[in-house]
Design an enzyme around this catalytic site. Structure first.
Site, mmCIF file in Angstrom:
data_model
loop_
_atom_site.group_PDB
_atom_site.id
_atom_site.type_symbol
_atom_site.label_atom_id
_atom_site.label_comp_id
_atom_site.label_asym_id
_atom_site.label_seq_id
_atom_site.Cartn_x
_atom_site.Cartn_y
_atom_site.Cartn_z
ATOM 1 N N ASP A 1 0.820 -1.210 0.000
ATOM 2 C CA ASP A 1 0.000 0.000 0.000
ATOM 3 C C ASP A 1 0.857 1.263 0.000
ATOM 4 O OD1 ASP A 1 0.907 -0.491 2.583
ATOM 5 O OD2 ASP A 1 -1.074 -0.958 3.366
ATOM 6 N N ASP B 1 -8.161 -2.607 14.113
ATOM 7 C CA ASP B 1 -9.550 -2.796 13.658
ATOM 8 C C ASP B 1 -9.678 -3.969 12.687
ATOM 9 O OD1 ASP B 1 -8.344 -1.821 11.376
ATOM 10 O OD2 ASP B 1 -9.657 -0.069 11.158
ATOM 11 N N HIS C 1 -7.775 -4.487 9.937
ATOM 12 C CA HIS C 1 -7.416 -4.261 8.520
ATOM 13 C C HIS C 1 -6.128 -4.991 8.162
ATOM 14 C CE1 HIS C 1 -5.155 -0.455 9.944
ATOM 15 N NE2 HIS C 1 -4.224 -1.203 9.400
ATOM 16 N N GLU D 1 -9.899 -1.328 5.172
ATOM 17 C CA GLU D 1 -10.585 -1.050 6.428
ATOM 18 C C GLU D 1 -11.880 -1.862 6.516
ATOM 19 O OE1 GLU D 1 -8.993 0.346 8.620
ATOM 20 O OE2 GLU D 1 -8.296 2.377 8.209
HETATM 21 C C1 F6R Z 1 1.252 -1.470 6.220
HETATM 22 C C2 F6R Z 1 -0.060 -2.077 6.277
HETATM 23 C C3 F6R Z 1 -0.899 -2.055 7.493
HETATM 24 C C4 F6R Z 1 -0.139 -2.390 8.767
HETATM 25 C C5 F6R Z 1 -1.079 -2.333 9.959
HETATM 26 C C6 F6R Z 1 -0.374 -2.668 11.243
HETATM 27 O O1 F6R Z 1 1.835 -1.682 4.941
HETATM 28 O O2 F6R Z 1 -0.461 -2.596 5.303
HETATM 29 O O3 F6R Z 1 -1.933 -2.997 7.337
HETATM 30 O O4 F6R Z 1 0.416 -3.664 8.647
HETATM 31 O O5 F6R Z 1 -1.629 -1.059 10.042
HETATM 32 O O6 F6R Z 1 0.570 -1.661 11.508
HETATM 33 P P1 F6R Z 1 1.686 -1.882 12.613
HETATM 34 O O7 F6R Z 1 2.528 -3.002 12.146
HETATM 35 O O8 F6R Z 1 2.448 -0.586 12.618
HETATM 36 O O9 F6R Z 1 0.990 -2.167 13.881
#
Ligand code: F6R
Length: 259
Positions: free
Chosen positions: A66, A135, A137, A142
């Site tokens: 992403d 959440d 995702h 989301e």
């Molecule tokens: C990042 C991504 C997000 C993160 C998620 C968890 O490329 O795709 O899905 O993996 O927000 O973030 P952290 O690892 O910072 O808790």
């Protein structure tokens, strides 16, 4: 779905690095890279193995999950920059072969289809690393994301913007929009490796693995995949109902069976 519950974050990172190393050493491979904090220890461990033992990434290429929309590539928090400063700059993975969705594309509505076509043309992703949001995702899909979605622009929830504010000066600097691989796109990777640490992720991990398959918890789409490894620490495993069985299955894993 296989669970690997490790005592510490360092153990989790080491297991994930073992999995990635298996692909990198097995010939030309396409990695799916996540950003965020969860894979950072694994990237450091892979960089250490490259430095100290010559782990060779010259036959690998990579796609990112992403990118923020509207954040210049040169911004230190664009995922284009983050994956380079946290990983690619420390191994011999050709930066030209590390592709991310273009959050600055002139035709942002068409960018997702272009990116999915690039993944297809590369022959698909062999192993996709995934973090998970509080959440539920994955990527930036989301709650409410179609379980069969393709790469496209999404609006971040306020919770995700707050969670990610730690990487920016203020929460107001966190973009509202992102371009993310869809859940259907992620599901086409041949092996999914989900990484999580800490109690703050325990509920999301339980919902993803043991809750209903639902767009309400986008990560639950991993239940449809034939090859998933969930690598988590003890704290992230505290809400799993079948945790004893997962430990038993790992302890009794047939010797011939790899991750
Ligand atoms: C990042 C991504 C997000 C993160 C998620 C968890 O490329 O795709 O899905 O993996 O927000 O973030 P952290 O690892 O910072 O808790």
């Amino acid at each position: 779905m296989e669970f690997v519950i490790r005592p510490t974050q360092a153990d989790v990172s080491s297991t994930v690095a073992d999995i990635v190393e298996g692909y990198v050493c097995g010939g030309p491979t396409t990695l799916g890279l996540a950003t965020g904090s969860s894979p950072l220890g694994s990237y450091r461990e892979l960089a250490r193995r490259h430095r100290e033992s010559g782990l060779d990434f010259s036959n690998a290429r990579a796609f990112l999950l992403d990118e923020y929309v509207g954040l210049p590539k040169s911004h230190d928090q664009s995922y284009f920059s983050v994956i380079r400063s946290e990983f690619v700059d420390h191994v011999n993975l050709d930066p030209e072969r590390v592709l991310s969705p273009d959050g600055e594309a002139a035709d942002i509505a068409a960018e997702g289809a272009r990116f999915d076509a690039a993944i297809r043309e590369a022959g698909g992703i062999d192993v996709q690393l995934l973090g998970i949001g509080s959440d539920g995702h994955i990527g930036f899909n989301e709650p409410g994301s179609s379980l069969n979605s393709r790469t496209r622009v999404k609006t971040l929830t306020e919770q995700t913007r707050l969670d990610n504010a730690r990487f920016f000066d203020t929460v107001d600097d966190v973009p509202h929009h992102v371009i993310t691989q869809g859940l259907g796109t992620i599901g086409e990777a041949r092996h999914l490796v989900m990484i999580a640490f800490g109690e703050g992720k325990a509920e999301a991990i339980a919902a993803a693995a043991e809750g209903p398959l639902s767009a309400f918890c986008p990560a639950s789409v991993i239940q449809l995949h034939q090859h998933v490894t969930v690598v988590i620490d003890e704290a992230a495993a505290t809400r799993l109902q079948l945790v004893d069985y997962y430990r038993y299955a790992l302890d009794n894993k047939p010797p011939w069976q790899a991750f």
